[in-house]
Design a protein around this motif. Structure first.
Motif, mmCIF file in Angstrom:
data_model
loop_
_atom_site.group_PDB
_atom_site.id
_atom_site.type_symbol
_atom_site.label_atom_id
_atom_site.label_comp_id
_atom_site.label_asym_id
_atom_site.label_seq_id
_atom_site.Cartn_x
_atom_site.Cartn_y
_atom_site.Cartn_z
ATOM 1 N N ASP A 315 0.391 -6.381 9.119
ATOM 2 C CA ASP A 315 1.706 -5.970 8.575
ATOM 3 C C ASP A 315 2.224 -7.145 7.447
ATOM 4 O OD1 ASP A 315 3.897 -4.310 7.888
ATOM 5 O OD2 ASP A 315 4.489 -3.996 10.061
ATOM 6 N N THR A 444 -1.109 -3.417 3.807
ATOM 7 C CA THR A 444 -0.578 -1.955 3.775
ATOM 8 C C THR A 444 -0.952 -1.340 5.205
ATOM 9 O OG1 THR A 444 -0.523 -1.655 1.396
ATOM 10 C CG2 THR A 444 -0.322 0.287 2.731
ATOM 11 N N SER A 593 5.561 3.483 2.008
ATOM 12 C CA SER A 593 4.990 2.452 2.107
ATOM 13 C C SER A 593 5.101 1.345 1.204
ATOM 14 C CB SER A 593 3.344 2.582 2.399
ATOM 15 O OG SER A 593 3.046 3.195 3.178
ATOM 16 N N GLN A 594 5.363 1.686 -0.171
ATOM 17 C CA GLN A 594 5.919 0.635 -1.081
ATOM 18 C C GLN A 594 6.975 0.143 -0.866
ATOM 19 O OE1 GLN A 594 6.535 2.457 -4.833
ATOM 20 N NE2 GLN A 594 5.332 0.862 -5.875
ATOM 21 N N HIS A 596 8.356 -0.582 2.177
ATOM 22 C CA HIS A 596 8.025 -1.406 3.214
ATOM 23 C C HIS A 596 7.446 -2.742 2.680
ATOM 24 C CE1 HIS A 596 7.231 -2.818 7.164
ATOM 25 N NE2 HIS A 596 6.005 -2.809 6.868
ATOM 26 N N GLN A 597 6.612 -2.704 1.526
ATOM 27 C CA GLN A 597 5.846 -3.734 1.073
ATOM 28 C C GLN A 597 6.860 -4.577 0.384
ATOM 29 O OE1 GLN A 597 2.574 -4.968 1.191
ATOM 30 N NE2 GLN A 597 2.640 -3.574 2.911
ATOM 31 N N ARG A 625 12.676 8.973 4.505
ATOM 32 C CA ARG A 625 12.185 7.925 3.911
ATOM 33 C C ARG A 625 13.055 6.561 4.167
ATOM 34 N NH1 ARG A 625 10.144 10.250 -0.645
ATOM 35 N NH2 ARG A 625 11.801 9.178 -1.873
ATOM 36 N N GLY A 635 5.120 -1.543 10.525
ATOM 37 C CA GLY A 635 4.440 -0.951 9.387
ATOM 38 C C GLY A 635 3.516 0.123 9.849
ATOM 39 N N SER A 639 3.601 3.807 8.388
ATOM 40 C CA SER A 639 2.584 4.426 7.760
ATOM 41 C C SER A 639 2.257 5.924 8.282
ATOM 42 C CB SER A 639 0.999 3.567 7.874
ATOM 43 O OG SER A 639 0.844 3.690 9.337
ATOM 44 N N ASP A 642 4.715 8.140 6.407
ATOM 45 C CA ASP A 642 4.203 8.369 5.126
ATOM 46 C C ASP A 642 2.943 9.021 5.067
ATOM 47 O OD1 ASP A 642 4.418 7.676 2.524
ATOM 48 O OD2 ASP A 642 3.368 5.853 2.692
ATOM 49 N N VAL A 651 -1.612 8.292 0.435
ATOM 50 C CA VAL A 651 -1.568 7.079 1.175
ATOM 51 C C VAL A 651 -2.630 6.127 1.021
ATOM 52 C CG1 VAL A 651 -1.386 6.101 3.740
ATOM 53 C CG2 VAL A 651 -0.032 8.174 3.170
#
Length: 716
Positions: A315, A444, A593-594, A596-597, A625, A635, A639, A642, A651
């Motif tokens: 993560d 990711t 996920s984007q 989260h990044q 989301r 994470g 995921s 997601d 994904v």
């Protein structure tokens, strides 16, 4: 749908030879993916309609689908204002009446008027002005001696194309089942079927199209899903076994010291230090237990005489760079070079800064190769990698260009691997010494189902522990009208000496998309929101020149800027511990996920950090989301959500390196079957690695048609 070589030739004949189809309908079936008889057998209904319930018409409820049976008492037509013909038929079963209606299908009138017995109809019941109504229902006319059982059953609904009626798709599938099903071989050995309690293939295909009941339909689907997963897992595990037959580098990590390099000139003048001691000396912090475990797994691979192919998941903030640095150090101390390829110049330069700081005190030179370099710097670094002066090379795609050579490349590290195509990774590996070890990393988190599919041929390590002292990032979801409150909170943090990111989905304003733009927001923050900080607010986006981007990032790292307004160019690689606030504008326009990044760009130091999502989430997916990010910073949990929202292709980014298209399997709902198929594949290959035995002959052919070969992501 495509034909496959493991089935008899008769099943690969064109669909026009099915009873009741012919060339006319075959052309439309082909457009729907049904080109052959085999395709007709394997076409998967997109849903089913349960028509077994035949209540009296008086019991039909508006808003529900129902099957009704009764006598047609009247048929009439009238023209509408738009020039269309509205056909009405009244059906009576003695308990009540319902009106069936069709638009612009006058031929149905003649058919209904000839009816000598009952009609059976299926459709959505609606409340009309004076009666119940079904609009454009499916129907069949019964003769006196007809059995309604063929209509009152669980009925498949197939995917169609323009001009193709549902009745023809059903006719093609039923004809294929009735006349050709007996020709379908079962690739699964009888012993495996018995052990796994799976039904036969022919029975399962029949239940797919003509289910006897819901339980039978579900059991049949499970068998077909299992076959798809088994074919893929056989392909992936075979590839994994194949790699272990290749000759690689057996790094003598247990014996290496900083002064013994097996005849190599690199670092031959240094005093002996065991590699683990040197790792502890190199790193300015104590490794977590998870990092030590993963480094141990990597070292075990490196010692083996075949190439390493390992994926490291971690993560954001879990310390993958330290793990990669330890592997690179071991490779260099064994007399080889190591290289790390990153997808962007910003990330490559961030890695160069970090690794140069770690390796320089150990006497290991690090070279940087990125596209923006001038001719003199580029030539200098190329000479260092080719001559062996540089033990480590960091770069972008520039590493795989002609003219970049290595003296003795033994370890290839690919960061954010999903951003590279197979050919790019293969080109880097081809520059290695024989078969170099390969370590791919991603920040990711990948759902377990995807790890077992597109990464099924890789050994996987997970860094599932954050370094001590890292505080969980507090995430808040705010509506657009709350922006002023958010800005005041950020201002308070800036007053305390911290820094902040503002991320926008677009660079400049667009008439087509009403969304926050980075250039516009930067101007507004400078002139209206934080006018006293005007000269300390910077802008960063992907269309800037490399030198300009690096200048902005350097100023932000040195705290010459308080605020950095950016697009997603900072999604990975930016590491500024003093940045404690991340504001994402129009967050509903980003993937889960984007987001989260992006959130992972803060929380890099010891201070409490915050992520504020400004979003007017107007649909269920967007709200899910936002709420997910507020509730968890895990994470891997993110995921999984997601995966449910977007599907595996989006994904995993499989468009870059293969296809994950299954006919029937679903990676979200079928994870238990995937695990079952994986275990069976490993058992089969353990006994028969080449699938050479007669009982596995069909499995070998089936495996060759699996999406597993297309989905491989190893550097091969």
């Amino acid at each position: 749908m495509t034909t496959t070589s493991w089935v008899p030739r008769e099943l690969q004949s064109e669909a026009q030879y099915l009873k009741g189809i012919g060339p006319k309908w075959a052309n439309l079936l082909s457009k729907a993916g049904i080109k052959t008889i085999q395709d007709a057998l394997y076409v998967v209904p997109r849903r089913y309609e349960d028509r077994r319930n035949l209540p009296p018409i008086s019991k039909a409820q508006p808003g529900e689908h129902a099957t009704i049976r009764g006598r047609i008492t009247s048929v009439s037509t009238r023209s509408t204002r738009g020039g269309k013909v509205l056909l009405k038929a009244i059906v009576d079963d003695g308990t009540g009446q319902i009106m069936l209606t069709w638009f612009n299908q006058p031929w149905i009138k003649t058919k209904l008027q000839k009816a000598s017995s009952d009609v059976i109809a299926f459709g959505l019941v609606k409340q009309a002005d004076f009666a119940l109504e079904m609009s454009s229902p499916e129907f069949e006319l019964l003769e006196e001696d007809d059995d309604a059982a063929d209509f009152t059953r669980i009925v498949p609904v197939y995917p169609l194309t323009e001009g193709l009626p549902q009745s023809i798709a059903r006719k093609a599938a039923r004809s294929a089942v009735n006349d050709y099903l007996k020709l379908v071989p079962d690739p699964l050995p009888e012993k495996v079927r018995a052990q796994e309690k799976l039904p036969g293939l022919q029975w399962s295909i029949k239940q797919l199209h003509i289910p006897e009941g819901e339980a039978e339909r579900v059991r049949a689907r499970q068998r077909l899903v299992f076959d798809e997963f088994l074919a893929m897992q056989l392909a992936l595990q075979s590839r994994r076994n194949q790699v272990k037959q290749e000759t690689g580098i057996a790094f003598d990590i247990d014996a290496i010291t900083a002064g013994v390099s097996a005849g190599e000139h690199l670092f031959a003048d240094r005093a002996p230090i065991p590699v683990w001691d040197e790792i502890h000396k190199m790193l300015p912090f104590e490794l977590t237990a998870a990092q030590k475990r993963v480094i141990g797994e990597i070292f075990s691979d490196m010692k083996r005489p075949y190439p390493m192919n390992r994926l490291v998941q971690g993560d954001v903030g879990s310390g993958k760079t330290a793990v990669a640095a330890s592997a690179m150090l071991a490779a260099v101390r064994c007399g080889y070079q190591a290289t790390l390829m990153a997808p962007t110049e910003i990330l490559a330069e961030q890695h160069y800064i970090n690794l140069h700081r770690l390796f320089e005190p150990l006497g290991i030179e690090v070279a940087l190769l990125v596209g923006k370099q001038g001719a003199r710097a580029r030539e200098k670094n190329r000479n260092k990698t080719a001559g062996g002066t540089a033990g480590v090379a960091i770069g972008t795609h520039a590493l795989i260009q002609d003219g970049v050579d290595f003296h003795k490349l033994g370890l290839v590290v690919v960061d954010e691997q999903h951003r590279f195509g197979v050919l790019q990774r293969a080109a880097l590996r081809a520059k290695g010494y024989g078969n170099p070890d390969v370590l791919v990393m991603t920040a990711t988190p990948i759902p377990r189902t995807l790890t077992m599919t597109i990464y099924g041929d890789l050994d996987v390590s997970i860094i599932d522990e954050l370094p001590p002292g890292r505080r969980p990032i507090k995430t808040h979801w705010k509506l657009p009208h709350e922006r002023a409150l958010v800005y005041r909170g950020v201002d308070d943090l800036l007053d305390k000496g911290h820094q902040a990111y503002f991320v926008c989905p677009m660079i400049s304003e667009s008439e087509k998309m009403q969304t926050q733009a980075a250039e516009d927001l930067c101007y507004r923050l400078q002139t209206q929101v934080f006018p006293n900080r005007k000269d300390r607010i910077g802008l960063l986006h992907g269309q800037m020149k490399s030198a300009d981007k690096e200048e902005v990032m350097d100023r932000f790292r040195r705290h010459e800027l308080d605020v950095l307004v950016s697009t997603t160019v900072i999604e990975v690689g930016v590491d500024v511990p003093n940045a404690t606030a991340m504001v994402v504008e129009d967050a509903n326009r980003f993937g889960l996920s984007q987001l989260h990044q992006l959130r992972g760009r803060v929380g890099r130091g010891g201070h409490q950090s915050y992520c504020i999502l400004i979003a007017d989430a107007t649909n269920d997916d967007a709200r899910t989301r936002m709420q997910t990010l507020v509730e968890t910073t895990d994470g891997f949990k993110i995921s999984e959500v997601d995966l449910r929202l977007r599907g595996p292709g989006e994904v995993a980014g499989t468009r870059q390196h293969g296809n994950l298209d299954f006919r029937i399997a679903d990676l979200v709902q079928d994870v238990k079957l995937l695990e079952q198929a994986r275990q069976v594949a490993m058992r089969i290959l353990e006994i028969d690695p080449a699938l050479a035995s007669p009982e596995n002959a069909l499995l070998k052919k089936l495996m060759a048609q699996s999406p597993g070969d297309k989905a491989l992501v190893t550097i091969s």
